[in-house]
Scaffold this active site. Sequence first.
Site, PDB file in Angstrom:
ATOM      1  N   TYR A   1       0.862  -1.190   0.000  1.00 61.07           N
ATOM      2  CA  TYR A   1       0.000   0.000   0.000  1.00 61.07           C
ATOM      3  C   TYR A   1       0.897   1.240   0.000  1.00 61.07           C
ATOM      4  CZ  TYR A   1      -4.531   2.095  -0.042  1.00 61.07           C
ATOM      5  OH  TYR A   1      -5.661   2.770  -0.450  1.00 61.07           O
TER       6      TYR A   1
ATOM      7  N   ASP B   1       4.300   8.001  -0.812  1.00 60.77           N
ATOM      8  CA  ASP B   1       5.547   8.729  -1.103  1.00 60.77           C
ATOM      9  C   ASP B   1       6.653   8.430  -0.083  1.00 60.77           C
ATOM     10  OD1 ASP B   1       4.351   9.780  -3.296  1.00 60.77           O
ATOM     11  OD2 ASP B   1       4.155  11.825  -2.516  1.00 60.77           O
TER      12      ASP B   1
ATOM     13  N   HIS C   1       7.334   5.446   1.159  1.00 59.70           N
ATOM     14  CA  HIS C   1       8.011   4.251   0.633  1.00 59.70           C
ATOM     15  C   HIS C   1       8.861   4.612  -0.583  1.00 59.70           C
ATOM     16  CE1 HIS C   1       4.334   2.271   2.457  1.00 59.70           C
ATOM     17  NE2 HIS C   1       5.318   1.606   3.030  1.00 59.70           N
TER      18      HIS C   1
ATOM     19  N   GLN D   1      12.379   6.564   9.056  1.00 64.01           N
ATOM     20  CA  GLN D   1      12.572   7.032  10.436  1.00 64.01           C
ATOM     21  C   GLN D   1      11.249   7.243  11.155  1.00 64.01           C
ATOM     22  OE1 GLN D   1      15.122  10.441   9.855  1.00 64.01           O
ATOM     23  NE2 GLN D   1      16.945   9.171   9.634  1.00 64.01           N
TER      24      GLN D   1
ATOM     25  N   ASP E   1       9.125   4.986  11.778  1.00 59.03           N
ATOM     26  CA  ASP E   1       9.095   3.865  12.725  1.00 59.03           C
ATOM     27  C   ASP E   1      10.440   3.873  13.469  1.00 59.03           C
ATOM     28  OD1 ASP E   1       6.492   2.674  12.021  1.00 59.03           O
ATOM     29  OD2 ASP E   1       7.439   2.457  10.069  1.00 59.03           O
TER      30      ASP E   1
ATOM     31  N   GLN F   1      11.382   0.863  15.533  1.00 60.07           N
ATOM     32  CA  GLN F   1      11.665  -0.261  14.629  1.00 60.07           C
ATOM     33  C   GLN F   1      13.074  -0.136  14.049  1.00 60.07           C
ATOM     34  OE1 GLN F   1       8.904  -2.045  11.608  1.00 60.07           O
ATOM     35  NE2 GLN F   1       9.989  -0.732  10.189  1.00 60.07           N
TER      36      GLN F   1
ATOM     37  N   ARG G   1      -1.643   3.498   6.989  1.00 57.45           N
ATOM     38  CA  ARG G   1      -2.855   3.473   7.824  1.00 57.45           C
ATOM     39  C   ARG G   1      -3.670   4.759   7.714  1.00 57.45           C
ATOM     40  NH1 ARG G   1       0.549   0.256  11.439  1.00 57.45           N
ATOM     41  NH2 ARG G   1      -0.508  -1.743  11.748  1.00 57.45           N
TER      42      ARG G   1
HETATM   43  O1  PAF Z   1       7.826  -1.063   8.421  1.00 63.04           O
HETATM   44  C1  PAF Z   1       7.226  -2.002   7.844  1.00 63.04           C
HETATM   45  O2  PAF Z   1       6.540  -1.833   6.848  1.00 63.04           O
HETATM   46  C2  PAF Z   1       7.370  -3.412   8.419  1.00 63.04           C
HETATM   47  O3  PAF Z   1       7.421  -3.392   9.802  1.00 63.04           O
HETATM   48  C3  PAF Z   1       8.558  -4.201   7.844  1.00 63.04           C
HETATM   49  C4  PAF Z   1       9.884  -3.535   8.192  1.00 63.04           C
HETATM   50  C5  PAF Z   1       8.414  -4.294   6.332  1.00 63.04           C
HETATM   51  C6  PAF Z   1       8.581  -5.613   8.422  1.00 63.04           C
HETATM   52  O4  PAF Z   1       7.416  -6.304   8.140  1.00 63.04           O
END
Ligand code: PAF
EC number: 6.3.2.1
Length: 286
Positions: free
Chosen positions: A32, A35, A37, A148, A150, A153, A187
Amino acid sequence: MIICRTKPELREARVRLGADRATVGLVPTMGYLHDGHMALVAAAQAACDCVIVTIFVNPTQFGPNEDLASYPRDTNRDLAMLEAAGVDAVFLPGPDEMYAPDAETIVEPSRLSRILIGRLRPGHFRGVATVVTKLFNLAQPHRAFFGQKDYQQLTVIRRFVRDLDIPVEVTGVPIVRETDGLAMSSRNVRLAKADRAAAPVLFAALQDGQAAIAAGESVAHARRTVRAQIATSQAADIRSVDVRDAASLGQVDGPPIDPVVILVAVRFGDVLLIDNIVAHPPEAQA
Ligand code: PAF
């Protein structure tokens, strides 16, 4: 663009793309695409000879009452965007391709995966760390690119890559925002109209917190400032507002000396939005 649906197809594409010592960049996503990504893809293309994007809505990083079923998906649109951007290969596995039914091995940074979002979403970072490790093993990239937005993460991934000596260079790419300041997220499309209109309060609040730290205020003051600003929106259900050391995500008290990150997690309706900003205290300003 090579489309791989199975692990052997990805391994074959990786061999082909990595011939002649080409550097391979990996952009793991859950699809999904927006910009934000595409900024990861652009960063990977600028730094590497070829780029592999993965699209996999990873079930192991969703809790039982979370939005796995309603997570937005549009594979045809994603593929068209990646093709237009000149991506070399896409890996699109299904859950059965990724996980053996009796899989039992996990990757889980112990402290980092239990704090902050890890407290709100138990097991989330175990799922992320495990799937990213698998994607690294399958795609064998030289470099990998993560947003950044996330922030925790990204910190988790940097930590397990270091701890496990995984030979991948991890690059964080700055947050891409809508014109009103809302951080781009897959989201956002699930926000009700009124919640979408209210959600930019997060960035405004983070900027106020950043200004407080830059003025030499304490962490507690910055946290109160951010919380109070978000609370002006009746639609916002604040789940957490934290100010942590920007490098380790460790606790910080008083006026900080080193850069901190201000992190918020706020629900609008049934959508949990996260955002963050790095703040430099007066001593740490360039
Ligand atoms: O940030 C995301 O989209 C996800 O957490 C990832 C890093 C692709 C792992 O599923």
